[in-house]
Design a protein around this motif. Structure first.
Motif, PDB file in Angstrom:
ATOM      1  N   UNK A 136     -45.975 -40.933  69.117  1.00  0.00           N
ATOM      2  CA  UNK A 136     -47.179 -41.584  69.033  1.00  0.00           C
ATOM      3  C   UNK A 136     -47.130 -42.653  69.289  1.00  0.00           C
ATOM      4  N   UNK A 137     -46.008 -43.312  68.065  1.00  0.00           N
ATOM      5  CA  UNK A 137     -45.940 -44.809  68.541  1.00  0.00           C
ATOM      6  C   UNK A 137     -45.815 -45.598  69.246  1.00  0.00           C
ATOM      7  N   UNK A 167     -43.069 -50.555  69.556  1.00  0.00           N
ATOM      8  CA  UNK A 167     -44.467 -51.575  69.169  1.00  0.00           C
ATOM      9  C   UNK A 167     -43.915 -52.747  70.059  1.00  0.00           C
ATOM     10  N   UNK A 210     -55.773 -55.883  65.657  1.00  0.00           N
ATOM     11  CA  UNK A 210     -56.155 -54.855  64.592  1.00  0.00           C
ATOM     12  C   UNK A 210     -55.383 -54.615  63.841  1.00  0.00           C
ATOM     13  N   UNK A 211     -53.990 -54.216  64.610  1.00  0.00           N
ATOM     14  CA  UNK A 211     -52.530 -53.692  63.873  1.00  0.00           C
ATOM     15  C   UNK A 211     -51.707 -54.856  64.194  1.00  0.00           C
ATOM     16  N   UNK A 232     -36.221 -50.224  57.660  1.00  0.00           N
ATOM     17  CA  UNK A 232     -38.063 -50.425  57.983  1.00  0.00           C
ATOM     18  C   UNK A 232     -37.841 -48.946  57.206  1.00  0.00           C
ATOM     19  N   UNK A 260     -49.872 -40.495  57.618  1.00  0.00           N
ATOM     20  CA  UNK A 260     -49.213 -40.317  59.169  1.00  0.00           C
ATOM     21  C   UNK A 260     -49.396 -38.874  59.453  1.00  0.00           C
ATOM     22  N   UNK A 266     -53.628 -40.256  60.340  1.00  0.00           N
ATOM     23  CA  UNK A 266     -54.863 -41.486  60.506  1.00  0.00           C
ATOM     24  C   UNK A 266     -55.727 -41.294  61.273  1.00  0.00           C
ATOM     25  N   UNK A 316     -44.393 -48.878  53.843  1.00  0.00           N
ATOM     26  CA  UNK A 316     -44.960 -48.478  54.082  1.00  0.00           C
ATOM     27  C   UNK A 316     -44.832 -47.936  56.263  1.00  0.00           C
ATOM     28  N   UNK A 317     -43.578 -48.621  56.377  1.00  0.00           N
ATOM     29  CA  UNK A 317     -43.076 -49.182  58.219  1.00  0.00           C
ATOM     30  C   UNK A 317     -44.098 -48.091  58.740  1.00  0.00           C
ATOM     31  N   UNK A 318     -43.022 -47.303  58.336  1.00  0.00           N
ATOM     32  CA  UNK A 318     -43.782 -46.059  59.538  1.00  0.00           C
ATOM     33  C   UNK A 318     -45.100 -45.791  59.772  1.00  0.00           C
ATOM     34  N   UNK A 363     -47.110 -47.174  58.766  1.00  0.00           N
ATOM     35  CA  UNK A 363     -48.606 -48.314  59.372  1.00  0.00           C
ATOM     36  C   UNK A 363     -47.994 -48.482  60.363  1.00  0.00           C
ATOM     37  N   UNK A 364     -46.869 -47.884  61.559  1.00  0.00           N
ATOM     38  CA  UNK A 364     -47.331 -48.173  62.984  1.00  0.00           C
ATOM     39  C   UNK A 364     -48.198 -47.055  63.130  1.00  0.00           C
ATOM     40  N   UNK A 365     -48.289 -46.523  62.547  1.00  0.00           N
ATOM     41  CA  UNK A 365     -48.758 -44.556  62.723  1.00  0.00           C
ATOM     42  C   UNK A 365     -50.248 -44.679  62.725  1.00  0.00           C
ATOM     43  N   UNK A 385     -51.700 -47.771  62.682  1.00  0.00           N
ATOM     44  CA  UNK A 385     -52.306 -49.016  63.746  1.00  0.00           C
ATOM     45  C   UNK A 385     -51.709 -48.231  65.212  1.00  0.00           C
ATOM     46  N   UNK A 386     -51.483 -47.738  65.897  1.00  0.00           N
ATOM     47  CA  UNK A 386     -51.469 -47.177  66.711  1.00  0.00           C
ATOM     48  C   UNK A 386     -52.960 -46.396  66.741  1.00  0.00           C
ATOM     49  N   UNK A 387     -52.797 -45.537  65.932  1.00  0.00           N
ATOM     50  CA  UNK A 387     -53.884 -44.984  65.800  1.00  0.00           C
ATOM     51  C   UNK A 387     -55.221 -45.512  65.831  1.00  0.00           C
ATOM     52  N   UNK A 388     -55.649 -47.013  65.070  1.00  0.00           N
ATOM     53  CA  UNK A 388     -56.621 -47.371  65.111  1.00  0.00           C
ATOM     54  C   UNK A 388     -56.621 -48.372  66.473  1.00  0.00           C
ATOM     55  N   UNK A 389     -55.595 -48.726  67.455  1.00  0.00           N
ATOM     56  CA  UNK A 389     -55.914 -49.047  68.602  1.00  0.00           C
ATOM     57  C   UNK A 389     -56.253 -48.381  69.268  1.00  0.00           C
ATOM     58  N   UNK A 398     -55.539 -53.331  59.808  1.00  0.00           N
ATOM     59  CA  UNK A 398     -54.446 -52.553  58.621  1.00  0.00           C
ATOM     60  C   UNK A 398     -53.666 -53.765  58.528  1.00  0.00           C
ATOM     61  N   UNK A 408     -50.359 -54.666  55.981  1.00  0.00           N
ATOM     62  CA  UNK A 408     -49.391 -54.284  54.537  1.00  0.00           C
ATOM     63  C   UNK A 408     -49.273 -55.275  53.703  1.00  0.00           C
TER      64      UNK A 408
END
Lengths: 220, 530, 430
Positions: free
Chosen positions: A33-34, A37, A45-46, A197, C104, C107, C134-136, C138-140, C142-146, C169, C171
């Motif tokens: 899904x991600x 990046x 926003x991200x 990470x 996760x 989102x 929460x790196x992982x 946060x990426x989920x 972040x992608x959803x916010x996009x 988002x 962190x």
């Protein structure tokens, strides 16, 4: 339901085969899904949402240029004050350089128009800023209550033993730095370990040697 | 303004709405112990020492930020409040080194005071203590981390008053410690001495004062900083007739709680030992020391025969009374020009968080007073030159306080009568007929008029050197005897005479100036512009 | 679908998409009726949204249990200054691991909740503050916010309604205390995450000195459902004082640890014995911490009749907190585990307030000494005394949290302390 069979060992870096489900690691982590990046941070926003902790660091990296500069500008645009952008900016600096040196604090302060002492005050408040260089893999073992009940300290000891290091010290080959970390909010999957990470869950003392071997050979 | 009435420790008190419980308690003479609260700084309410028991509140409340409410019943002196304080004080001592015997703050330390009055008789801490050690913050400031109570007053002072956030708390929890940006130090902040003043314990100390004196051996004399025309209110701390430090004394109209490092640091001259200690008279046979009576008698004789404009050189370090007495004498003798020289710094240095307080360009305390008394400023910004006329004067020449350091050896050699009044010997006064020892401001009482035209009193902090007398007394007695009037008996009388002759000072009673001084009258012309 | 376990007695409202990776995407979420709550919110208007949330009786899921609708109503109505909504995803209370799962797996559910809350309170900007680890996740998110921006659910002119709400988002960088709402605000301003003295309260002076409301991830995740189906619908579960469902994070010595969404008021023993498959390896139960490490320990007796709702756990002498149930079996060395928790608080104390800064580390030292067999009985009195001085005396409740397990363990497991004190470090405590 049975656990997937393609798991190379008991703990591949996710909750593994302790539940009753049939999901791949990518399913659980959401990596598909991600996707990849973008270095420039993607949408504003991200942009403050991640940096990574990466194995390869460049303590001399410029703050900031190229796509990183774009990410920094996007971060800056999301906060009403310059200081608001401080933590994401420091995160970004650490993503590039691997740790936050006094010089880095000074540079970030100048970028945001802050006093260096203010930046130092902030940096030292937060445990995720490495004040010194760390190994390619920063291994953070949770020993808080839920993990402690499930052999957290034994797992920590195993990491120290197998990397032949003391707490906080970097192994001779520069690969590993092992530290103790407070609760990672993965209490249902003890012992929780964060390596760079990424979360590794359900880690038991016996998994440690293979996990380190895998890191050496395949990276994260 | 609306008020609220509440009960504190069984006593009713009425205060303006919005008053904190801490200040309300102060109204009835109750000091609630506190560290982090300082009236001039923001209140983080973090030391937790000022907790009081408010009836009906679920928890003890920090009195520094809790507003007084109508009908509130507050206890500061018993029960919960006392228990909490005792507990907090025990926490303070857990890692405190208890090095009072070698700590400069001892005797004026709030930790010592509070623990002594309400702490536990015996500590229960048996664990090893945390050690931070010492750090040189640069300038005059030394930091003893182990004594710190983490009140963060110093951090907030630099942030809010100096507006130069060079201090911060680093780390957190019990590892938290005050520091600058690594070795950067306080970066020569012109205000850093204030953090030593507001540190409630011995964590921030002055290097200059380090191990010099015990607090309880020091005498405190209210005074006015003589080092610029701001006139910060100060206390002069002395022991055995030696000035050891200057400390700001609160005056909301002038300096708040503060003073600058420049002013604070310039006090050694008050301790100079090269002093004129008795009057000298130069006669045919050279110098003699006939004592005050002899010297003044012969000077009076000389003055009687001396008429016509006089040349006078004064100093802006002299008090209003001294300058007034000089002016009166000059007038008596037929008038003339009184000049003064005074050093000027290139810039002003305002305190950003309290700009009323500014280190002024004029580096003397009484330039405004000199102006009001009609003295004329001469010379350059380094207080040299400008005395050619005086140097070549042929009539009477009076010098008060100017050491004439840049002047030629033959200064005043043509004068019919040359009187030198000073605290220190001056090379260029060798032609003087009379060399009369006068006291420094630190050895006499009197007033200065600051840059705001505020008249402020100072008290004698030191014994006079030898037979030195205040200049107003010397000059006043000469004028009095010339006029057949009574001699002024006190600085108050000298000021009274002055006030009668200078419209700006009219009606300002010396006694009514009080500890904080009072603004002089605005001259009619200026007042009209308003 | 299940992750990692599911139980038939669960009522899956906010966890309905756990274990369903397809629900992560905007399309997947829409297919599962996502963003219907937001659509309804835009129809009925801000005041009606707040009324609906009030009617649901939803209580803050971050630990304090404050009624959410009431909290929202504290925000000034006139938008003279910018208003901010902060989503607290700093999840850091030991024993709690629900927010990462909510983020996760689902989102968009959280984003929808943020948008509805921001809309109801007139906020133009919502920050989702995730803990730095929460790196992982946060990426989920972040992608959803996009995706939400791309789909017109966030940003300018949301769904053509003219409403403008930005979502960012953010962190953190590793500090437990940033989960405290005013600490989080300081952190979001780039400062040390030190809690602020209240008043002023965030609704008046919050982040960037502007009116601010801060809600936990789980609270906001429930909002889309409440707005869509109504407050009354939500009240079909739970008790009168604790309506709705709640994620229970069960960890420690149970067969099947994990997150279980259950109606509030669920019996604790049934959660442990039935839902979680009992104490691990068939051992006996010794103690339970019902709400994360900052609440008092319970012994078996306390657990027996305890129901898991705010009032039920309080009646049993502890607190529901964020429903982080930590189970300890009969081999557990209570003193050691209490020391570990207190050590955590000492590590995480921000250092502002004296009782906390000094007290947490002193407590740790004393407990370590007892653990090492070098304690004295008088140490227990000192610990209790210290605890009293650390309770209710500081800006935030971190020091209260450190004191809670100490006091409750001395009360309920005094024998274990005495065994170490009199028998030395190797004493048989279990």
């Amino acid at each position: 339901m049975s656990a997937p069979t393609h798991v190379p060992f008991r703990n591949p870096g996710w909750a593994g085969n302790t539940g009753e489900f049939d999901l791949t690691e990518a399913d659980v982590r959401g990596t598909d899904f991600v996707g990849e990046r973008p270095l420039d941070g993607g949408h504003e926003s991200a942009a403050p949402s991640y940096p990574y902790m990466l194995p390869d660091k460049d303590p001399e990296a410029v703050l900031f240029e190229g796509p990183y500069r774009e990410r920094f500008e996007k971060i800056r645009s999301r906060y009403p004050t310059a200081r608001g952008a401080l933590i994401p900016a420091l995160n970004l600096a650490q993503e590039l350089r691997g740790h936050i040196s006094p010089e880095t604090m000074d540079e970030v302060a100048a970028l945001l128009g802050l006093a260096s002492a203010e930046v130092r005050g902030t940096v030292t408040f937060y445990t995720m800023y490495n004040k010194r260089p760390v190994g390619r893999f920063l291994i953070q073992v949770c020993t808080n209550i839920s993990c402690s009940l499930c052999k957290g300290e034994e797992v920590l000891d195993a990491f120290l033993r197998h990397t032949d290091t003391e707490l906080g010290e970097t192994s001779e080959d520069g690969d590993f730095t092992v530290i103790e970390v407070e609760c990672l909010a993965a209490c249902g999957f003890p012992v929780a370990v964060q390596i760079n990470s990424r979360y590794y869950e359900n880690v038991l003392p016996d998994d440690v040697s293979a996990l380190l071997q895998r890191l050496r050979e395949h990276g994260e | 303004m609306s008020t609220v009435t509440l009960t504190i420790d069984g006593r009713r008190v009425t205060v303006p709405e919005g008053t904190s419980l801490l200040h309300a308690a102060e109204e009835i003479g109750v000091e609630v112990p506190h560290y982090c609260y300082h009236p001039a700084l923001s209140a983080p309410a973090q030391c937790r020492l000022c907790l009081v028991d408010v009836e009906g509140a679920p928890k003890p409340m920090p009195s520094c930020v809790t507003q007084a409410q109508d009908g509130q019943v507050v206890r500061t002196d018993e029960g919960l409040a006392r228990e909490m304080r005792k507990g907090v004080l025990e926490f303070y001592l857990i890692n405190h080194p208890l090095d009072c015997p070698i700590c400069d703050q001892s005797g004026e330390c709030k930790l010592q005071d509070y623990v002594h009055s309400e702490g536990r008789a015996h500590g229960r801490g048996v664990e090893p203590k945390r050690v931070f050690g010492r750090d040189d913050f640069g300038g005059d400031v030394l930091f003893y981390g182990d004594r710190c109570v983490m009140c963060t007053r110093c951090v907030r002072f630099m942030e809010e008053m100096a507006q130069d956030p060079v201090l911060t708390v680093v780390e957190r929890g019990d590892r938290a410690v005050i520091d600058t940006f690594f070795e950067q130090g306080l970066k020569d902040s012109p205000w850093s001495g204030n953090i030593v003043d507001i540190c409630p314990v011995g964590a921030l100390v002055s290097k200059d004062f380090l191990h010099k004196a015990r607090a309880w051996d020091l005498d405190h004399t209210p005074s006015v900083c003589p080092n610029c025309s701001q006139g910060c209110n100060i206390d002069i701390h002395t022991r055995d007739n030696v000035v050891h430090r200057l400390k700001p004394r609160e005056n909301p109209e002038v300096n708040g709680h503060w003073m600058c490092d420049y002013g604070r640091g310039q006090y050694e001259w008050m301790n100079r030992s090269d002093r004129l200690e008795e009057p000298f008279v130069r006669g045919e046979g050279g110098w003699s020391a006939p004592g005050w009576d002899g010297a003044l008698a012969s000077l009076r004789e000389r003055l009687e025969g001396c008429r016509g404009p006089v040349h006078a050189v004064a100093s802006a370090h002299a008090s209003n009374e001294d300058l007034g007495a000089l002016r009166e004498l000059a007038e008596r003798l037929g008038g003339g020009d009184i000049v003064y020289r005074s050093p000027r710094a290139p810039d002003e240095v305002p305190m950003p968080g309290f700009p009323v307080l500014t280190r002024r360009r004029d580096l003397a305390p009484n330039t405004r007073g000199a102006e009001l008394l009609g003295l004329r400023r001469v010379g350059s910004d380094d207080a040299t030159g400008g005395l050619d006329e005086a140097a070549a004067a042929t009539g009477a020449l009076i010098v008060l306080g100017d050491e004439l350091a840049d002047q030629p050896e033959d200064f005043g050699s043509r004068a019919e009568l040359f009187v030198y009044l000073g605290a220190h010997p001056a090379q260029a006064a060798r032609s003087a007929h009379f060399v009369l020892p006068v006291t420094t401001f630190a050895e006499q009482e009197g007033t200065f008029t600051n840059v705001q035209t505020r008249v402020q009193r100072f008290e004698p902090a030191l014994r006079a050197a030898g037979d030195a007398q205040p200049a107003w007394q010397v000059l006043g007695s000469l004028t009095a005897s010339l006029a057949g009037e009574p001699v002024p008996a006190s600085a108050a009388e000298a000021f009274g005479r002055l006030a009668a002759g200078v419209p700006e000072f009219e009606g300002l009673g010396y006694d009514r100036l009080g500890v904080h001084g009072a603004p002089a009258n605005r001259p009619a012309a200026v007042a009209g512009e308003r | 679908m299940a992750y990692p376990y599911v139980h038939e007695r669960e009522v899956r409202v906010i966890s309905r998409n756990f274990g369903d990776p397809a629900a992560r995407t905007l399309d997947g979420y829409r297919e599962r009726d996502g963003y219907r709550g937001l659509e309804r919110a835009l129809e009925i208007g801000p005041a009606a949204v707040i009324d609906e949330v009030k009617a649901s009786g939803l209580r803050g899921r971050g630990g304090a249990g404050f009624p959410t609708g009431l909290k929202w109503s504290f925000m000034p109505k006139a938008a003279v200054k910018p208003h901010y909504l902060l989503c607290n995803a700093d999840e850091s209370e030991p024993g709690t691991f629900k927010d990462r799962e909510l983020i996760r797996w689902d989102p968009h559910q959280l984003i929808e909740g943020c948008l509805i809350a921001a809309y109801a309170m007139g906020s133009r900007h919502a920050y989702i503050y995730l803990r730095g680890e929460f790196f992982e996740a946060s990426q989920v998110i972040a992608r959803a916010v996009e995706e939400a921006y791309e789909g017109g659910f966030a940003g300018e002119d949301i769904l053509g309604s003219g409403t403008h709400i930005d979502v960012t988002v953010h962190v953190g960088a590793g500090a437990y205390i940033c989960g405290e709402e005013t600490g989080l605000m300081n952190s979001l301003e780039g400062r040390r995450g030190e809690p602020r003295v209240k008043p002023p309260f965030p609704a008046a002076v919050g982040v960037y000195s502007m009116p601010t409301t801060i809600n936990n991830v789980e609270t906001l995740a429930a909002v889309p459902h409440i707005v869509r189906y109504g407050g009354e619908w939500y009240r079909q579960w739970g008790t009168d004082k604790s309506p709705g469902t709640k994620l229970f994070c069960v960890s420690g010595h149970v067969e099947k640890p994990g997150n279980y969404e259950l109606p509030l008021g669920f019996p604790m023993m049934e959660l442990i014995e039935d839902v979680c498959g009992g104490v691990a390896e068939g051992r006996a139960l010794k103690s339970v911490i019902p709400g994360g490490s900052s609440v008092p320990l319970m012994d078996v007796e306390d657990c027996r009749e305890c129901t898991l709702c705010y009032e039920g756990v309080e009646a049993a002498g502890s607190m529901l907190g964020c429903a982080s149930v930590i189970v300890m079996d009969d081999r557990t060395n209570i003193v050691r585990e209490v020391r570990r928790m207190v050590q955590f608080y000492a590590h995480e104390s921000c250092g502002q307030c004296t009782p906390c800064r000094e007290g947490t580390s002193w407590m740790t030292q004393v407990l370590r000494r007892i653990e090492a067999g070098r304690g004295a009985e008088s140490d227990l009195d000192t610990l209790l005394d210290m605890s009293a001085q650390m309770t209710g005396t500081t800006i935030c409740v971190l020091s209260d949290s450190a004191a809670a397990p100490v006091v409750s363990s001395i009360e309920k497991f005094r024998d274990e302390y005495l065994a170490l004190i009199h028998g030395g470090a190797t004493a048989e405590v279990a």
